[in-house]
Design an enzyme around this catalytic site. Structure first.
Site, PDB file in Angstrom:
ATOM      1  N   ASP A  14       0.830  -1.202   0.000  1.00 46.11           N
ATOM      2  CA  ASP A  14       0.000   0.000   0.000  1.00 46.11           C
ATOM      3  C   ASP A  14       0.867   1.256   0.000  1.00 46.11           C
ATOM      4  OD1 ASP A  14      -2.400  -1.308  -0.013  1.00 46.11           O
ATOM      5  OD2 ASP A  14      -2.682  -1.227   2.159  1.00 46.11           O
ATOM      6  N   ARG A  90       0.947  -7.572  -5.812  1.00 45.38           N
ATOM      7  CA  ARG A  90       0.434  -6.334  -6.404  1.00 45.38           C
ATOM      8  C   ARG A  90       0.731  -5.114  -5.529  1.00 45.38           C
ATOM      9  NH1 ARG A  90      -5.135  -5.090  -4.522  1.00 45.38           N
ATOM     10  NH2 ARG A  90      -5.531  -6.440  -2.733  1.00 45.38           N
ATOM     11  N   SER A 140     -10.107  -9.752  -1.060  1.00 41.74           N
ATOM     12  CA  SER A 140     -10.488 -10.457  -2.284  1.00 41.74           C
ATOM     13  C   SER A 140      -9.683 -11.731  -2.448  1.00 41.74           C
ATOM     14  CB  SER A 140     -10.271  -9.552  -3.497  1.00 41.74           C
ATOM     15  OG  SER A 140      -8.905  -9.151  -3.572  1.00 41.74           O
ATOM     16  N   ASP A 259     -11.187  -3.319   7.992  1.00 41.65           N
ATOM     17  CA  ASP A 259     -10.255  -4.315   8.522  1.00 41.65           C
ATOM     18  C   ASP A 259     -10.031  -4.099  10.017  1.00 41.65           C
ATOM     19  OD1 ASP A 259      -9.902  -5.406   5.960  1.00 41.65           O
ATOM     20  OD2 ASP A 259      -8.336  -3.954   5.497  1.00 41.65           O
TER      21      ASP A 259
END
Length: 315
Positions: A14, A90, A140, A259
């Site tokens: 992030d 990612r 996800s 979260d």
């Protein structure tokens, strides 16, 4: 091994920054970025540790980005079980437009998984699931996995003493919401996700609670929780429905609020709290996360302040 295992099969590095104003076609000069490990389960584990608890993170990592993310997790002292991902981990980018004090979030894709990759991860999760503890499936599923991935993991753990908490979106959430023979202990979603399932608005708390109750009856979860954004959170079981309001008056960043909710809720349940108290802990953690910059999640002093003002009421 802690009594809480969080699972992140599609983690992200992030990156959070800000600009004076987002303008198309211009080079935008950003502030120095804040770089954190991200992904639903990772954030849940981080939130639990920041609240004074313990959690082990089962994380699929690959490539240079995966190595960087793993180093950040190790530096943070987070216990890890690293599963080899089939490609590069990612990245995600959050940019705050200071002129409107709002955030733009860009989520890059992760690697594609084969059926064999998914089988390996499921076997690893089952082998590391804590007895009489919790497995948190958050975020996800990886690209290439089927919509029934989290339902499959619930089935894998159905004959154990482990309780499963699911917080997902998209096809995986749609599948869970249909009802499962081996349902999770908790299924959580936000208001937008709930309305995408109903295909109509849920403007009142009672409307949200009615839908959550229907999901419980359908077998989507023993407990269904729907977050109503800045309003608060609704929890339903076969025995009743409760609401706990959001209590923060400042929103610096919404990143990780959901979260943090799951982290606060899970830690409270693991510590033996009843459902109403656990709902307050989750709501206070979400409120606290909104009070921090970037991806800091919930800080303990903010959580304590919010928890003192949090109260669950029957609907």
């Amino acid at each position: 091994m802690s009594a809480i295992l969080t699972v992140t099969l599609n983690p992200a590095l992030d990156i959070a920054t800000s600009v004076d104003k987002v303008i198309a076609g211009h080079k935008l000069r950003c502030a120095l970025p804040v770089i954190d490990p991200g992904g639903g389960g990772i954030n849940v584990a981080r939130a639990i540790r920041q609240l004074g608890g313990d959690a082990t993170a089962f994380v699929a990592l690959g490539g240079n980005t995966g190595r960087q993310l793993g180093e950040l997790l190790e530096a943070a002292g987070l216990p890890l079980i690293v599963h080899a991902a089939p490609g590069d981990t990612r990245q995600s980018v959050a940019v705050t437009d200071l002129s409107i004090n709002d955030q733009f979030r860009f989520m890059l894709p992760g690697p594609d998984w084969s059926d064999a990759d998914v089988d390996g991860a499921c076997a690893g999760i089952k082998a590391n699931a804590p007895d009489s503890g919790f497995v948190v499936l958050s975020g996800s599923g990886p690209s290439g996995s089927r919509a029934d991935l989290y339902a499959r993991i619930c089935k894998d753990l159905s004959n154990t003493s482990t309780k499963v908490i699911v917080d997902t979106s998209g096809p995986a959430l749609t599948m869970m919401a249909l009802g499962q023979p081996e349902r999770p202990y908790v299924l959580r979603m936000d208001q937008q996700e709930a309305e995408s399932l109903t295909r109509y608005a849920l403007p009142r708390r009672g409307d949200t609670a009615d839908f959550a109750s229907k999901l419980v009856e359908r077998g989507a979860g023993e407990i269904v929780i729907i977050a109503r954004g800045s309003d608060g959170n609704v929890l339903a079981t076969k025995d009743g429905r409760w609401f706990c309001p959001a209590v923060n008056t400042v929103v610096k960043s919404k990143v990780g609020a959901g979260d943090s909710f799951v982290g606060g809720l899970t830690l409270a349940l693991q510590n033996g709290c009843d459902l109403q108290t656990a709902l307050c802990h989750g709501s206070a953690a979400a409120s606290a996360a909104c009070m921090t910059e970037g991806t800091q999640l919930c800080l303990r002093h903010d959580f304590d302040e919010c928890l003192a003002r949090s109260e669950a009421t029957a609907l």
